[in-house]
Design a protein around this motif. Structure first.
Motif, PDB file in Angstrom:
ATOM      1  N   THR A  97       0.827  -1.209   0.000  1.00 49.67           N
ATOM      2  CA  THR A  97       0.000   0.000   0.000  1.00 49.67           C
ATOM      3  C   THR A  97       0.859   1.256   0.000  1.00 49.67           C
ATOM      4  OG1 THR A  97      -0.203   0.145   2.423  1.00 49.67           O
ATOM      5  CG2 THR A  97      -1.785  -1.251   1.265  1.00 49.67           C
ATOM      6  N   VAL A  98       2.003   1.209   0.679  1.00 54.26           N
ATOM      7  CA  VAL A  98       2.919   2.349   0.671  1.00 54.26           C
ATOM      8  C   VAL A  98       3.544   2.506  -0.707  1.00 54.26           C
ATOM      9  CG1 VAL A  98       5.053   3.288   1.642  1.00 54.26           C
ATOM     10  CG2 VAL A  98       3.404   2.144   3.131  1.00 54.26           C
ATOM     11  N   GLU A  99       3.932   1.378  -1.292  1.00 52.43           N
ATOM     12  CA  GLU A  99       4.593   1.365  -2.595  1.00 52.43           C
ATOM     13  C   GLU A  99       3.723   2.012  -3.666  1.00 52.43           C
ATOM     14  OE1 GLU A  99       7.799   0.108  -5.175  1.00 52.43           O
ATOM     15  OE2 GLU A  99       7.641  -0.095  -2.999  1.00 52.43           O
ATOM     16  N   THR A 100       2.427   1.792  -3.586  1.00 52.73           N
ATOM     17  CA  THR A 100       1.512   2.292  -4.622  1.00 52.73           C
ATOM     18  C   THR A 100       0.914   3.652  -4.276  1.00 52.73           C
ATOM     19  OG1 THR A 100      -0.332   1.107  -3.591  1.00 52.73           O
ATOM     20  CG2 THR A 100       0.905  -0.045  -5.314  1.00 52.73           C
ATOM     21  N   GLY A 101       1.197   4.159  -3.077  1.00 52.73           N
ATOM     22  CA  GLY A 101       0.658   5.445  -2.673  1.00 52.73           C
ATOM     23  C   GLY A 101      -0.738   5.370  -2.073  1.00 52.73           C
ATOM     24  N   HIS A 102      -1.295   4.169  -1.960  1.00 53.39           N
ATOM     25  CA  HIS A 102      -2.648   4.044  -1.433  1.00 53.39           C
ATOM     26  C   HIS A 102      -2.696   4.211   0.081  1.00 53.39           C
ATOM     27  CE1 HIS A 102      -3.321   2.240  -5.443  1.00 53.39           C
ATOM     28  NE2 HIS A 102      -4.517   2.775  -5.301  1.00 53.39           N
ATOM     29  N   PHE A 103      -1.554   4.100   0.723  1.00 53.71           N
ATOM     30  CA  PHE A 103      -1.545   4.366   2.160  1.00 53.71           C
ATOM     31  C   PHE A 103      -1.851   5.846   2.416  1.00 53.71           C
ATOM     32  CE2 PHE A 103       0.475   5.607   6.133  1.00 53.71           C
ATOM     33  CZ  PHE A 103      -0.053   4.672   6.996  1.00 53.71           C
ATOM     34  N   ASP A 104      -1.357   6.732   1.558  1.00 53.18           N
ATOM     35  CA  ASP A 104      -1.650   8.156   1.696  1.00 53.18           C
ATOM     36  C   ASP A 104      -3.135   8.432   1.487  1.00 53.18           C
ATOM     37  OD1 ASP A 104       0.945   8.961   2.229  1.00 53.18           O
ATOM     38  OD2 ASP A 104       1.459   9.009   0.105  1.00 53.18           O
ATOM     39  N   SER A 433      -4.313  -8.545  -3.170  1.00 56.46           N
ATOM     40  CA  SER A 433      -4.055  -7.100  -3.119  1.00 56.46           C
ATOM     41  C   SER A 433      -3.220  -6.659  -4.319  1.00 56.46           C
ATOM     42  CB  SER A 433      -3.346  -6.740  -1.810  1.00 56.46           C
ATOM     43  OG  SER A 433      -4.140  -7.060  -0.696  1.00 56.46           O
ATOM     44  N   MET A 434      -2.289  -7.500  -4.756  1.00 55.09           N
ATOM     45  CA  MET A 434      -1.503  -7.190  -5.949  1.00 55.09           C
ATOM     46  C   MET A 434      -2.417  -6.952  -7.141  1.00 55.09           C
ATOM     47  SD  MET A 434       1.518 -10.062  -5.622  1.00 55.09           S
ATOM     48  CE  MET A 434       1.800  -9.978  -7.403  1.00 55.09           C
ATOM     49  N   LEU A 435      -3.434  -7.801  -7.273  1.00 56.85           N
ATOM     50  CA  LEU A 435      -4.355  -7.677  -8.398  1.00 56.85           C
ATOM     51  C   LEU A 435      -5.225  -6.433  -8.244  1.00 56.85           C
ATOM     52  CD1 LEU A 435      -5.487 -11.429  -8.650  1.00 56.85           C
ATOM     53  CD2 LEU A 435      -3.740 -10.251 -10.004  1.00 56.85           C
ATOM     54  N   LEU A 436      -5.724  -6.195  -7.026  1.00 51.46           N
ATOM     55  CA  LEU A 436      -6.605  -5.053  -6.788  1.00 51.46           C
ATOM     56  C   LEU A 436      -5.872  -3.729  -6.941  1.00 51.46           C
ATOM     57  CD1 LEU A 436      -8.537  -6.477  -3.712  1.00 51.46           C
ATOM     58  CD2 LEU A 436      -9.469  -6.101  -6.005  1.00 51.46           C
ATOM     59  N   LEU A 437      -4.595  -3.697  -6.501  1.00 53.63           N
ATOM     60  CA  LEU A 437      -3.804  -2.471  -6.580  1.00 53.63           C
ATOM     61  C   LEU A 437      -3.032  -2.366  -7.886  1.00 53.63           C
ATOM     62  CD1 LEU A 437      -2.345  -2.354  -2.938  1.00 53.63           C
ATOM     63  CD2 LEU A 437      -4.384  -1.226  -3.836  1.00 53.63           C
ATOM     64  N   GLN A 438      -3.129  -3.429  -8.689  1.00 46.81           N
ATOM     65  CA  GLN A 438      -2.449  -3.466  -9.990  1.00 46.81           C
ATOM     66  C   GLN A 438      -0.941  -3.303  -9.843  1.00 46.81           C
ATOM     67  OE1 GLN A 438      -4.830  -0.313 -11.870  1.00 46.81           O
ATOM     68  NE2 GLN A 438      -5.871  -1.867 -13.118  1.00 46.81           N
ATOM     69  N   VAL A 439      -0.390  -4.117  -8.957  1.00 46.73           N
ATOM     70  CA  VAL A 439       1.057  -4.136  -8.730  1.00 46.73           C
ATOM     71  C   VAL A 439       1.628  -5.356  -9.447  1.00 46.73           C
ATOM     72  CG1 VAL A 439       2.892  -4.116  -7.010  1.00 46.73           C
ATOM     73  CG2 VAL A 439       0.669  -3.108  -6.478  1.00 46.73           C
ATOM     74  N   GLY A 440       2.660  -5.147 -10.259  1.00 47.22           N
ATOM     75  CA  GLY A 440       3.260  -6.234 -11.000  1.00 47.22           C
ATOM     76  C   GLY A 440       4.006  -7.211 -10.119  1.00 47.22           C
ATOM     77  N   VAL A 441       4.280  -8.398 -10.666  1.00 45.41           N
ATOM     78  CA  VAL A 441       4.962  -9.452  -9.912  1.00 45.41           C
ATOM     79  C   VAL A 441       6.353  -9.010  -9.488  1.00 45.41           C
ATOM     80  CG1 VAL A 441       5.884 -11.798 -10.042  1.00 45.41           C
ATOM     81  CG2 VAL A 441       3.649 -11.281 -11.051  1.00 45.41           C
ATOM     82  N   ARG A 442       7.103  -8.408 -10.416  1.00 41.40           N
ATOM     83  CA  ARG A 442       8.472  -8.006 -10.098  1.00 41.40           C
ATOM     84  C   ARG A 442       8.483  -6.965  -8.984  1.00 41.40           C
ATOM     85  NH1 ARG A 442      13.339  -6.478 -14.263  1.00 41.40           N
ATOM     86  NH2 ARG A 442      14.777  -5.655 -12.701  1.00 41.40           N
ATOM     87  N   ARG A 443       7.591  -5.994  -9.085  1.00 40.90           N
ATOM     88  CA  ARG A 443       7.533  -4.951  -8.070  1.00 40.90           C
ATOM     89  C   ARG A 443       7.135  -5.536  -6.709  1.00 40.90           C
ATOM     90  NH1 ARG A 443       3.676   0.368  -8.754  1.00 40.90           N
ATOM     91  NH2 ARG A 443       4.606   1.689  -7.123  1.00 40.90           N
ATOM     92  N   SER A 444       6.225  -6.496  -6.736  1.00 44.96           N
ATOM     93  CA  SER A 444       5.781  -7.128  -5.493  1.00 44.96           C
ATOM     94  C   SER A 444       6.897  -7.954  -4.861  1.00 44.96           C
ATOM     95  CB  SER A 444       4.563  -8.019  -5.767  1.00 44.96           C
ATOM     96  OG  SER A 444       3.486  -7.250  -6.261  1.00 44.96           O
ATOM     97  N   LEU A 445       7.653  -8.658  -5.702  1.00 42.16           N
ATOM     98  CA  LEU A 445       8.766  -9.439  -5.178  1.00 42.16           C
ATOM     99  C   LEU A 445       9.849  -8.543  -4.578  1.00 42.16           C
ATOM    100  CD1 LEU A 445       9.131 -12.225  -7.915  1.00 42.16           C
ATOM    101  CD2 LEU A 445       8.228 -12.466  -5.590  1.00 42.16           C
TER     102      LEU A 445
END
Length: 610
Positions: A97-104, A433-445
């Motif tokens: 959530t921090v990585e994608t800015g959704h925590f803000d 959450s990766m799918l809902l936030l649209q975070v790629g596999v590499r970024r998630s890893l």
């Protein structure tokens, strides 16, 4: 040698319980002194204390060295799985959530509820802090909430004080109920029984914590003007924490309670407003230029240059909106803020901000409340389960054969519940959450790798503390101490929460305190004729009140607000709250051990182990 049975002796020194207790308590004293007095790194203090426990186990208790080391290895394994497996995946979900800015987005969503800082203290430090405690624990809520409060205009030391005091009632169910899980593993008592009993203690505490936060922010005036949201929040949180822990789901107790309390507060603020809106002013400052009690002002806030800069950075920071602070777990918490210009978030962004927490709830409900999925776990080694428990295995720990003083075998099994473990369910929720936030596999890893790096010392510390606890338990040291303190008789019920409080005050973790004192509590309970479930739960419930004064949490809070090295100031601000709440918990537990409140005590649903 390893295959020979080791029989515990609880009076190894001169057949004297008192003399044996003086020796048995040495590992704990060493740990307390190294952490609390010498302020040594938690992992190093735990390692040294573990070595002391091994020396006493082999020298005083005549336990074979192989058995002592093997007991520590069993404890360390339990410390990693399921305990730290939960924390790793919980922190990973948060980092996404921090990585994608959704925590803000989530922070702004909370801030929009009210511009009154007394209400903001409740919604952020208590409600959202409880949510973060539920998912991560281990100091995370204190660091995050402190910075969020500063971003909303709170003075640094007041923000830290509010965050510390708020981090109480949710702690026992923190990190998806890791302290309860640990307590069950240490004592052999069912998780559901322990969770239900704690759920009849900490909710009573939760009734008063929001009122304490309002008082810290604005004193008696704050209580007069904003007691309504404080009472509502405390009551709703208490009711739902009780209902969840007793009837729905122990791991989800804090999540459900936090969301319910936040929703109730949101609805109230739509129809209710305080007679005056409170924000910080430049008046009433302490020696560091920070407002001691705050002042009255118009909506909005003023600054004096001692808090965050205009871009939301911390004192002495770059002001780029990121915070980097370390705790006993070396957890890197990054919180960005954009308080200079108001930001309008779309409904989709707000949904995505809440999505990971909704995913966690859905996954846990499906896994724990749908019979076809939940299945039935195996009861002993060699049994097979059903549903997601079909891959669960209970194994006898290799080479460890221990009997108690009466000659009965002591359980030395290890449960590998690959799918049903709370950490695995969090991992599944993280993938969703990766799918809902649209975070790629590499970024998630990459985020997962950073999470492991952040938690490396926390993992080591917890494994060492659990190893220490298991060595003391298996060698008989814990039982020796339990027999000794049971000499207090019925009065032990009053003293029981103090043990938990002391353990958390020193280790900074309710999980660690439960691993150190859990077995001691039930041993003393059996000897004193008290309910083992009540005394074990009291250890966890009393422990939550030591969280705010633990050196680790004080250091986290001080670092979060940019006042490293001034932990003593924070300590003086929160110690009275800690002691007052502890006295309250001691009285509550004592009354629960008497006919006055014994109707609150959980009736065991299964045969307990030791």
């Amino acid at each position: 040698m390893l295959l020979a049975n080791y029989q515990q002796d609880y009076r190894p020194l001169g057949d004297s319980l008192g003399l044996s207790s003086l020796v048995a308590i040495l590992p704990l004293l060493v740990l307390f002194v190294l952490l609390g007095v010498l302020k040594m790194k938690a992992w190093l203090a735990s390692l040294i204390s573990l070595v002391v426990a091994v020396v006493i186990a082999t020298g005083a208790y005549s336990m074979p060295l192989g058995d002592a080391l093997n007991s520590g290895l069993l404890g360390a394994a339990f410390g990693f799985f399921p305990i730290m497996w939960i924390v790793i995946n919980a922190i990973w979900v948060y980092n996404l959530t921090v990585e994608t800015g959704h925590f803000d987005v989530l922070r702004r969503s909370f801030a929009s509820i009210s511009d009154d800082q007394r209400v903001q203290a409740i919604i952020i430090a208590f409600c959202f802090g409880a949510l973060m405690e539920a998912l991560a624990g281990f100091g995370t809520p204190v660091a995050i909430c402190s910075v969020m409060l500063i971003a909303l205009g709170f003075r640094p030391l007041k923000a830290a004080s509010v965050a510390l005091v708020a981090n109480t009632a949710p702690v026992a169910f923190g990190a998806i109920a890791v302290p309860i899980t640990t307590l069950s593993g240490i004592t052999g008592l069912p998780v559901d029984d322990l969770g239900a009993m704690v759920g009849r203690q900490t909710p009573v505490l939760a009734l008063f914590v929001p009122l304490a936060l309002v008082f810290i922010v604005d004193g008696r005036r704050g209580l007069r003007q904003t007691w309504q949201p404080a009472v509502l929040c405390g009551v709703v949180f208490a009711v739902f924490q009780y209902l969840s822990s007793n009837f729905w789901s122990v791991p989800l107790a804090d999540i459900i309670a936090a969301l319910a309390a936040a929703l109730a507060l949101l609805l109230l603020t739509r129809v209710w407003h305080a007679s005056e809106t409170y924000t910080e002013t430049d008046t009433d400052t302490d020696g560091f230029g920070n407002a001691a009690d705050g002042g009255r002002g118009a909506a909005g806030r003023t600054g004096d240059g001692t808090g965050p800069d205009s871009r939301g950075g911390l004192p002495g920071g770059s002001g780029d909106g990121q915070y980097s602070g370390s705790s006993d777990s070396d957890l890197l918490t990054r919180v960005s803020s954009d308080t200079e210009r108001p930001t309008r978030d779309s409904p989709l962004d707000i949904f995505k901000a809440y999505a990971p927490y909704l995913a966690i709830i859905v996954v846990f409900v499906l896994a724990t409340r749908v019979p076809a999925i939940t299945g039935k776990a195996p009861a002993k080694a060699g049994d097979t389960g059903t549903g997601i428990e079909s891959v669960t295995h209970i194994v006898n720990w290799p080479g460890l054969h221990i009997t108690n003083a009466g000659g009965d075998p002591v359980a030395t099994t290890f449960k590998l519940n690959y799918l049903s473990a709370a950490g695995t369910l969090l991992l599944i929720a993280g993938v969703l959450s990766m799918l809902l936030l649209q975070v790629g596999v590499r970024r998630s890893l990459c985020a997962y790798g950073r999470t492991l790096d952040q938690l490396k010392f926390a993992i080591l510390t917890v494994m060492l503390v659990l190893g220490l606890g298991y060595i003391m338990n298996e060698s008989g040291q814990t039982t020796t101490l339990g027999l000794w303190v049971a000499g207090a008789g019925g009065a032990f019920a009053f003293l029981s929460p103090i043990l938990g409080w002391l353990g958390v005050a020193v280790t900074g973790s309710d999980t660690s305190s439960n691993s150190l004192f859990g077995a001691l509590q039930i041993t003393a309970a059996h000897q004193a004729g008290l309910s083992p479930t009540l005394m074990a739960a009291a250890n966890s419930s009393g422990g939550v009140l030591g969280k705010m004064i633990s050196p680790q949490n004080l250091a986290i809070a001080a670092a979060a607000v940019g006042f490293e090295g001034r932990e003593g100031i924070l300590f003086r601000r929160v110690i009275v709250w800690s002691l007052v709440f502890l006295a309250f918990m001691c009285v509550l537990v004592y009354l629960q051990s008497t006919p006055i409140l014994d109707w609150m005590v959980v009736t065991p649903h299964a045969t307990t182990g030791g």
